[in-house]
Design a protein around this motif. Structure first.
Motif: not given
Length: 367
Positions: A80-87, A112-113, A338-339, A343-348
């Motif tokens: 799922i795009p963005g799922k890992g960064a969101a969690l 670190p990331h 984001e809620k 902050e805006k979630l920046v996807l790589s």
């Protein structure tokens, strides 16, 4: 670059220096650092841990699991795009708030990331610590069949589906299979009572009986903090799973900490407040994906019946879900992150290359 390229699906093949096998779970992979690298980082970074504490790099993925299977989409979409960064963003937010409010630390030492945590090894408490504020899901299904006792706690008659419970219920289950404990079934993820835990506190990895009270306090207080903050966003914290473990700090003190993740859409149910007041449930968590799968396949019993696991694995393996479904789930995860964080979630575009660069240049951990 295709959408599939932005998804980090395989996270157990990074060239991180380790002399132990990489442990890959449904969503995260863990790379145990060499003893020399652990000692060096503790010294260089000043982490508040014992000088010989084992450290690990924990890398999240965008994989999605439900009904004990990993699911994929059309067009080579393996997550799922963005799922890992969101969690990670959500868990980091709550862990930070817990520290600020004086509850307890977590296993995370460094970030670190957006996909990566540096963690200390904890001695896990062998309990899935579950707290419920509303009656829904498996608890409702059991209640509707006439059950009135959950984990040794009596629940009154007359409750309606999705109703708020009279008080927060702590309904623990086993984490892993524990053998030879009278009254505790030899099964993973099976409900247990507080009395089971008291009678076998050592087998559950508690240092003392008193620490059962500490874990319940940290669970209740953590639930209250997240519930309060979500209410400000008109979101309802329905139920959740926390995990706990012990670590030793630099001064040699043992302490109970939060571990794994907290308050995320994977470990919790979160409902939209406005919809709930209008008699409708809108899931802002993985529960929405589960419901979507149940509606998508003609025979939902395959997903619900543990006697049909082989058919279930085949279903997940042989069916690429529509890209629209994967993007709908992506929107749920990104929006709630984001809620919560504000902050805006920046996807790589290429998370794996970024991770390798950072771990090489800033931590000297690439083999």
């Amino acid at each position: 670059m295709s959408l599939a390229d932005t998804v980090l699906a395989v996270n157990n093949d990074l060239p991180i220096r380790t002399d132990a096998p990489v442990h890959s779970g449904k969503v995260r992979s863990v790379y145990w650092l060499t003893e020399a690298d652990s000692r060096r980082l503790i010294q260089e970074k000043g982490y508040n841990v014992a000088p010989d504490a084992p450290l690990a790099i924990m890398v999240i993925s965008d994989r999605i699991s439900a009904f004990e299977c990993i699911w994929h989409g059309e067009g080579g979409l393996q997550g799922i795009p963005g799922k890992g960064a969101a969690l990670n963003a959500i868990a980091n937010h709550w862990f930070g708030l817990f520290r600020e409010e004086g509850l307890a630390d977590s296993h995370i030492l460094d970030i670190p990331h957006p996909f990566v945590w540096i963690v200390q090894k904890a001695r896990p408490v062998m309990i899935e610590a579950i707290a419920r504020q509303y009656i829904t899901g498996s608890m409702w299904r059991a209640y509707a069949k006439g059950e009135r006792e959950f984990c040794g706690i009596a629940v009154p008659d007359g409750l309606q589906k999705d109703q708020k419970l009279p008080e927060l219920l702590i309904t623990p289950s086993t984490k892993g299979i524990l053998k030879g404990l009278p009254g505790v079934p030899e099964q993973d993820d099976v409900n247990i009572t507080r009395r089971n835990i008291e009678e076998h506190f050592g087998a559950f990895n508690f240092a003392s009986q008193d620490d059962i009270n500490v874990y319940e306090k940290l669970l209740s207080e953590g639930f209250a903090v997240i519930s309060r903050e979500l209410a400000k966003l008109d979101q309802i914290f329905v139920d959740t799973k926390f995990e706990f473990g012990y670590v030793t700090d630099a001064a040699g003190n043992d302490k109970l900490i939060y571990m794994d993740e907290v308050g995320t859409p994977d470990s919790s149910r979160i409902w939209d407040g406005a919809a709930y007041r209008n008699g409708k449930i809108i899931e802002n968590s993985k529960e929405g994906f589960r419901q979507l799968l149940l509606n998508h396949f003609p025979d939902p019993d395959i997903l619900l019946n543990k006697d049909r696991m082989e058919e279930r694995y085949a279903l997940a393996r042989n069916n690429a879900l529509p890209e629209s479904v994967m993007l709908e789930v992506s929107k749920t995860y990104v929006d709630i992150a984001e809620k919560i964080t504000g902050e805006k979630l920046v996807l790589s575009d290429n998370p794996k290359a970024e991770i390798i660069d950072i771990l090489r240049d800033q931590f000297d951990l690439i083999a």
